[in-house]
Motif scaffolding. Structure first.
Motif, PDB file in Angstrom:
ATOM      1  N   VAL A 216     -10.392  26.430  24.829  1.00 24.27           N
ATOM      2  CA  VAL A 216     -10.468  27.023  26.172  1.00 24.27           C
ATOM      3  C   VAL A 216      -9.486  28.184  26.280  1.00 24.27           C
ATOM      4  N   TYR A 217      -8.265  27.991  25.782  1.00 24.25           N
ATOM      5  CA  TYR A 217      -7.281  29.074  25.805  1.00 24.25           C
ATOM      6  C   TYR A 217      -7.750  30.255  24.958  1.00 24.25           C
ATOM      7  N   SER A 218      -8.244  29.980  23.774  1.00 24.39           N
ATOM      8  CA  SER A 218      -8.672  31.055  22.867  1.00 24.39           C
ATOM      9  C   SER A 218      -9.837  31.841  23.440  1.00 24.39           C
ATOM     10  N   VAL A 219     -10.776  31.138  24.074  1.00 27.25           N
ATOM     11  CA  VAL A 219     -11.932  31.821  24.670  1.00 27.25           C
ATOM     12  C   VAL A 219     -11.504  32.595  25.912  1.00 27.25           C
ATOM     13  N   HIS A 220     -10.640  32.012  26.721  1.00 21.99           N
ATOM     14  CA  HIS A 220     -10.196  32.682  27.943  1.00 21.99           C
ATOM     15  C   HIS A 220      -9.466  33.989  27.625  1.00 21.99           C
ATOM     16  N   THR A 221      -8.656  33.984  26.584  1.00 19.82           N
ATOM     17  CA  THR A 221      -7.870  35.166  26.236  1.00 19.82           C
ATOM     18  C   THR A 221      -8.577  36.076  25.244  1.00 19.82           C
ATOM     19  N   GLY A 222      -9.691  35.619  24.666  1.00 18.49           N
ATOM     20  CA  GLY A 222     -10.433  36.436  23.711  1.00 18.49           C
ATOM     21  C   GLY A 222      -9.813  36.507  22.337  1.00 18.49           C
ATOM     22  N   THR A 223      -8.906  35.585  22.027  1.00 24.19           N
ATOM     23  CA  THR A 223      -8.212  35.642  20.737  1.00 24.19           C
ATOM     24  C   THR A 223      -8.990  34.985  19.603  1.00 24.19           C
ATOM     25  N   PHE A 224     -10.076  34.298  19.919  1.00 24.41           N
ATOM     26  CA  PHE A 224     -10.768  33.509  18.904  1.00 24.41           C
ATOM     27  C   PHE A 224     -11.415  34.364  17.823  1.00 24.41           C
ATOM     28  N   GLY A 225     -11.703  35.626  18.120  1.00 27.80           N
ATOM     29  CA  GLY A 225     -12.377  36.483  17.144  1.00 27.80           C
ATOM     30  C   GLY A 225     -11.528  37.627  16.648  1.00 27.80           C
ATOM     31  N   GLY A 226     -10.224  37.554  16.872  1.00 26.93           N
ATOM     32  CA  GLY A 226      -9.349  38.605  16.390  1.00 26.93           C
ATOM     33  C   GLY A 226      -9.354  39.836  17.280  1.00 26.93           C
ATOM     34  N   ILE A 227      -9.057  40.982  16.686  1.00 28.49           N
ATOM     35  CA  ILE A 227      -8.893  42.211  17.448  1.00 28.49           C
ATOM     36  C   ILE A 227     -10.192  42.646  18.126  1.00 28.49           C
TER      37      ILE A 227
ATOM     38  N   ASN B 270      12.749  19.465  15.514  1.00 25.44           N
ATOM     39  CA  ASN B 270      13.466  18.195  15.413  1.00 25.44           C
ATOM     40  C   ASN B 270      12.489  17.039  15.206  1.00 25.44           C
ATOM     41  N   GLY B 271      12.193  16.754  13.949  1.00 24.51           N
ATOM     42  CA  GLY B 271      11.322  15.633  13.622  1.00 24.51           C
ATOM     43  C   GLY B 271       9.852  15.967  13.578  1.00 24.51           C
ATOM     44  N   THR B 272       9.474  17.173  13.954  1.00 26.97           N
ATOM     45  CA  THR B 272       8.060  17.562  13.931  1.00 26.97           C
ATOM     46  C   THR B 272       7.898  18.914  13.261  1.00 26.97           C
ATOM     47  N   ALA B 273       6.709  19.153  12.751  1.00 30.85           N
ATOM     48  CA  ALA B 273       6.388  20.435  12.126  1.00 30.85           C
ATOM     49  C   ALA B 273       4.911  20.716  12.321  1.00 30.85           C
ATOM     50  N   SER B 274       4.539  21.974  12.233  1.00 34.45           N
ATOM     51  CA  SER B 274       3.133  22.347  12.342  1.00 34.45           C
ATOM     52  C   SER B 274       2.853  23.521  11.414  1.00 34.45           C
ATOM     53  N   VAL B 275       1.617  23.562  10.927  1.00 35.49           N
ATOM     54  CA  VAL B 275       1.184  24.628  10.034  1.00 35.49           C
ATOM     55  C   VAL B 275      -0.023  25.301  10.666  1.00 35.49           C
ATOM     56  N   SER B 276       0.112  26.581  10.975  1.00 31.49           N
ATOM     57  CA  SER B 276      -0.978  27.348  11.567  1.00 31.49           C
ATOM     58  C   SER B 276      -1.671  28.145  10.473  1.00 31.49           C
ATOM     59  N   ASN B 277      -2.993  27.996  10.392  1.00 29.87           N
ATOM     60  CA  ASN B 277      -3.754  28.669   9.342  1.00 29.87           C
ATOM     61  C   ASN B 277      -4.655  29.776   9.847  1.00 29.87           C
ATOM     62  N   ASN B 278      -4.809  29.872  11.195  1.00 32.26           N
ATOM     63  CA  ASN B 278      -5.650  30.929  11.788  1.00 32.26           C
ATOM     64  C   ASN B 278      -7.045  30.970  11.183  1.00 32.26           C
ATOM     65  N   ARG B 279      -7.590  29.823  10.872  1.00 30.97           N
ATOM     66  CA  ARG B 279      -8.929  29.833  10.292  1.00 30.97           C
ATOM     67  C   ARG B 279      -9.919  29.055  11.138  1.00 30.97           C
ATOM     68  N   TYR B 280      -9.496  28.636  12.313  1.00 27.52           N
ATOM     69  CA  TYR B 280     -10.335  27.745  13.094  1.00 27.52           C
ATOM     70  C   TYR B 280     -11.027  28.423  14.267  1.00 27.52           C
ATOM     71  N   GLY B 281     -10.681  29.696  14.560  1.00 25.06           N
ATOM     72  CA  GLY B 281     -11.163  30.292  15.790  1.00 25.06           C
ATOM     73  C   GLY B 281     -10.297  29.863  16.946  1.00 25.06           C
TER      74      GLY B 281
END
Length: 365
Positions: free
Chosen positions: A320-331, A273-284
């Motif tokens: 911080v979230y990406s590093v904590h969960t280990g998602t920053f580098g993929g599988i 509703n009035g906002t949008a976002s585009v995720s590119n998964n290229r930032y880590g």
């Protein structure tokens, strides 16, 4: 000095070891939650057959509304670049639930939300399955997890100081887990070598995880990066934008088509509703995305904020979230985080074994 470290290592581990095991084990179970959910509930995430052209968002919303309970509203839609992925419509309730719809046939696949198992693992990881007090009282589960994690950092550091060998040969032997020299040597090897192998990753997970436990720690942690923690102001501003928007689903379709054309390499596009976002998964930073604000009546995009121009506070929180969960580098990094978390869960158990065995042997002397 080693004697002091040994005492700290022992007497901090004994009362909090079980809690640390539960935190690490539940964290490991959450690492591959997305993949497990997609495998066990495949039809909720993937269409039966890919066609040339999907149905308009407005028509899909009409289909969705027939299956929703009274008072439940659609607040947004996420569309993936993978044409075999179903459209995910965000719901006003329950929290974080989405409605999966086959965009080619209009079939409502069902509601996507955390299963009881993963809900239990998340609650165990964050609050030891305790509930937040409705009267605003002390949230003991959160405090115990935070204190245990903080002490875990001290236990890890003192552990490496205690067991660090004097020479290269000793280091080489410390990194071996011997399987054929009896149970004692096995448990000893798991405790020492397991701690050495997982040390850095466990420290990273613990130090980032503490940002969700204590406000003072979060302020100091983000302050290192020159970021002020103003978590509530940003959320309130975003809600006010959404409340003033118009639920015109033809406009959502228009906005999606504009963003899809200008972002052909996007991983997913979310329109609300009035906002949008585009995720590119290229930032880590797996939570990094380009953000947009549009007119809810005309569909005109009135403001765009690319990821690299967004405030540093949002970027740091995402990292911080990406590093904590280990998602920053993929599988690859998630697999490392999974193994390290399991090793972290075994450390208190093997430590208890070594401690109890030592006490038993002393009493027999």
């Amino acid at each position: 000095m080693k004697r002091l470290f040994r005492k700290l290592h022992l007497w901090l581990s004994v009362p909090f070891g079980i809690v640390i095991t539960l935190i690490c084990f539940s964290g490991a179970m959450l690492v591959f939650e997305k993949e497990v959910m997609q495998f066990t509930h495949h039809s909720l995430y993937y269409v039966d057959e890919v066609h040339d052209v999907p149905l308009p968002i407005g028509q899909l919303v009409d289909n969705a509304n027939t299956s929703l309970d009274d008072g439940v509203e659609i607040t947004g839609v996420t569309i993936y670049s993978d044409s075999s992925r179903t459209y995910q419509f965000s719901l006003s309730q329950p929290r974080k639930a989405t409605l999966s719809i086959d965009q080619y046939t209009g079939e409502v696949k069902g509601v996507v939300q955390r299963t009881p198992f993963f809900s239990a693992m998340f609650g165990l990881h964050r609050w030891l399955l305790c509930s937040r007090p409705s009267d605003g009282g002390i949230f003991w589960g959160k405090i115990v997890v935070g204190v245990s994690t903080l002490l875990f950092v001290i236990v890890l550091v003192t552990g490496i100081l205690i067991w660090w060998p004097r020479n290269a040969k000793g280091l080489k032997n410390s990194l071996k887990i011997k399987l054929n020299n009896g149970w004692h040597r096995l448990w000893h090897g798991l405790h020492v070598a397991g701690g050495v192998y997982a040390l850095l990753l466990l420290l990273v997970m613990a130090l980032t995880g503490l940002t969700w436990s204590f406000g003072w720690y979060r302020t100091a942690f983000y302050g290192i990066f020159g970021v002020e923690t103003q978590l509530h102001g940003r959320g309130g501003q975003q809600r006010s934008v959404q409340q003033g928007s118009n639920d015109n689903y033809e406009v959502w379709q228009n906005v999606y088509e504009q963003l899809a054309t200008s972002n052909p390499c996007s991983a997913s596009i979310t329109v609300g509703n009035g906002t949008a976002s585009v995720s590119n998964n290229r930032y880590g930073n797996t939570r990094g995305s380009d953000r947009y604000i549009f007119d809810g009546v005309t569909g005109e995009i009135t403001q765009s904020i690319e990821y690299n121009r967004q405030p540093q506070s949002g970027k740091v929180r995402g990292w911080v979230y990406s590093v904590h969960t280990g998602t920053f580098g993929g599988i690859a990094t998630r697999l490392l985080w999974f193994v390290a978390s399991l090793l972290g869960a075994t450390l208190p158990l093997t430590g208890y074994y070594l401690w109890i065995r030592r006490l038993y042997r002393r009493r027999r002397q």
